[in-house]
Design a protein around this motif. Sequence first.
Motif, PDB file in Angstrom:
ATOM      1  N   VAL A  35      78.846  16.563  67.595  1.00  0.00           N
ATOM      2  CA  VAL A  35      78.891  16.415  66.131  1.00  0.00           C
ATOM      3  C   VAL A  35      78.249  15.069  65.800  1.00  0.00           C
ATOM      4  N   LYS A  36      77.223  15.115  64.946  1.00  0.00           N
ATOM      5  CA  LYS A  36      76.450  13.905  64.658  1.00  0.00           C
ATOM      6  C   LYS A  36      76.626  13.470  63.201  1.00  0.00           C
ATOM      7  N   TYR A  37      76.644  12.149  63.025  1.00  0.00           N
ATOM      8  CA  TYR A  37      76.738  11.558  61.691  1.00  0.00           C
ATOM      9  C   TYR A  37      75.502  10.701  61.461  1.00  0.00           C
ATOM     10  N   SER A  38      74.832  10.930  60.346  1.00  0.00           N
ATOM     11  CA  SER A  38      73.625  10.170  60.022  1.00  0.00           C
ATOM     12  C   SER A  38      74.002   8.794  59.454  1.00  0.00           C
ATOM     13  N   SER A  39      72.993   7.946  59.302  1.00  0.00           N
ATOM     14  CA  SER A  39      73.203   6.631  58.683  1.00  0.00           C
ATOM     15  C   SER A  39      73.805   6.787  57.293  1.00  0.00           C
ATOM     16  N   LYS A  40      73.334   7.794  56.541  1.00  0.00           N
ATOM     17  CA  LYS A  40      73.852   8.030  55.183  1.00  0.00           C
ATOM     18  C   LYS A  40      75.293   8.533  55.221  1.00  0.00           C
TER      19      LYS A  40
END
Length: 587
Positions: A35-40
């Motif tokens: 599960v990935k989280y972007s900078s935004k």
Amino acid sequence: MADTQIKRLFDLLSFGTENYGIDDALACKVNGEWVKYSSKDLISITNRVSLGLMRMGIGKDDKVAIISPNRPEWNFIDFGLQQIGAVSVPIYPTITVHDFQFIFNDAGVKMVFAADYDLYRKVKIAARESPSVREIYTFELLDNAKHWSEIKKNGEGGDEQKLQAMKDEVKPEDLVTLIYTSGTTGTPKGVMLSHQNIISNILAALKIAPIKGRGYKALSFLPICHIFERAGVYFYMRAGIAIYYAESLETIGDNLREIQPHTFTTVPRLLEKIYDKIVAKGYQLSGIKKKLFFWALGLGLKYDPNEDLGWWYNFQLKLANRLIFAKWREALGGNIVYITSGAAALQPRLSRVFWAAGIKVLEAYGATETSPGVSFSKIDDLKIGCVGCLLDGVEVKIAEDGEILVKGPNVMQGYYNRPDVTAKSIVDGWYHTGDVGEMIENKYLKITDRKKEIFKTSGGKYIAPQLLENKFKESVMIEQIMVVGEGEKFPGALIVPSFEGVREWCQRKQIDYTSDDEMIKHRLVVEKIQKEVDFHNGHFAQYEKIKKFKLLNVAWSIESGELTPTMKLKRRIILENHGALVEQIYE
């Protein structure tokens, strides 16, 4: 946004969005999927957490504890607290309920975030004797427990202008975190670090960083509650490096091959285990494969990046890299540019062999009290046996008794509620590290021991135990060792054998391996370890040599209370637990 605009740690979030905007700023595995989280995403979630905490009545200087292994929720809460001027109190998940109680009460913790059921249960017990604790939230969904997402949800539709006003009030010199040092002795002390303390360290490390920018990945597995890994995570964010959290210590090998990271931080103990496993596999080979393996290993142990050993050696090393060392690099994912090792001394032979194999291990030195970095090896300027050059802005001087003293923007504000201890630790702006060392060539810092751990024999000779222990652990038969002998005629040692190494040796010698307990009493095994001790004794003066030792069948661990969370020996506890064996050494 320039570095000069990074005044508070949460400024890293907007910096990351404006300069990198990566899709995997943070990643973790959930139910077998990354599960990935972007900078935004980081900014959006953090803002909602901040607003939710504000609605809960958390504000400037309030203390909130986070007790959890590495996971993105840790970062969301950390940054969410920072933006409203609250203070995070990260706590090791492995410590006792009694220690939780002490920290909750000493810091005046108002709210606690615990990862899972076991930690939630421990926190609830500790909170009974901690009146300041008002709320407990969990990161995992549990029956009858409040989930952290409730705070995030509570922040939806909150007053963004009010949040911005609170962010604007946070100053670089404000306290951002209270980190309680586990210590090898005594009661935990709360180290007070400001935004400025940690940021000075991140930016100094950035100046000598081998990699920065989009396209790079880091694997994170050391506890983020420790300043070494935590500052590393902040550094990755500033450098635009994607952060992937390992599932657990047991899955590091799988995660390395899966993620193929370019860097990670570690402690020497883990590198020692990697090396020992590699050597054990080498012993299992036969014929030409076995000869090639140990030929390559022999070349690696002679390596020095500052010395040209001639064309014939260089030719052989190139061949060894193709035939043997390429497999080592593949086991680490195949993309490693550098590894940072800290928290304890790295054996020089490990440094040599990993560098020879194209795996560049850089040593870092520091303490929680120095946010944490004091010195760092450079990828193009390495001195084996040293912990690198001083970081920009950091000063070091060696006291008359050899103690390393540090001054700079990285030095802590002091110990929370302990002005007496602070006054002894920081004198005229110089932090007294408790480590003994020297400057080599007026450039490289070398650590020799802990000041409090050096002891004197009855003959008046000083013994530096870490120096001996580090050497003896080079044996594939020795897992752990503690040198003893204060006030005695000679140094002795408690030794935990490497049972993997013992099992492999027994197999080669056709000795039946029964149990760990029985093997430490087996005459041939004891004789073999005696030979290992005799061999390594050859590196020391007569008065330093280990004359007698006792073997233990169970390794010291964090859980047993005999190791700190960074795997340093708690000597007093080990002596208390094994006092009878030490007495037998000197009977």
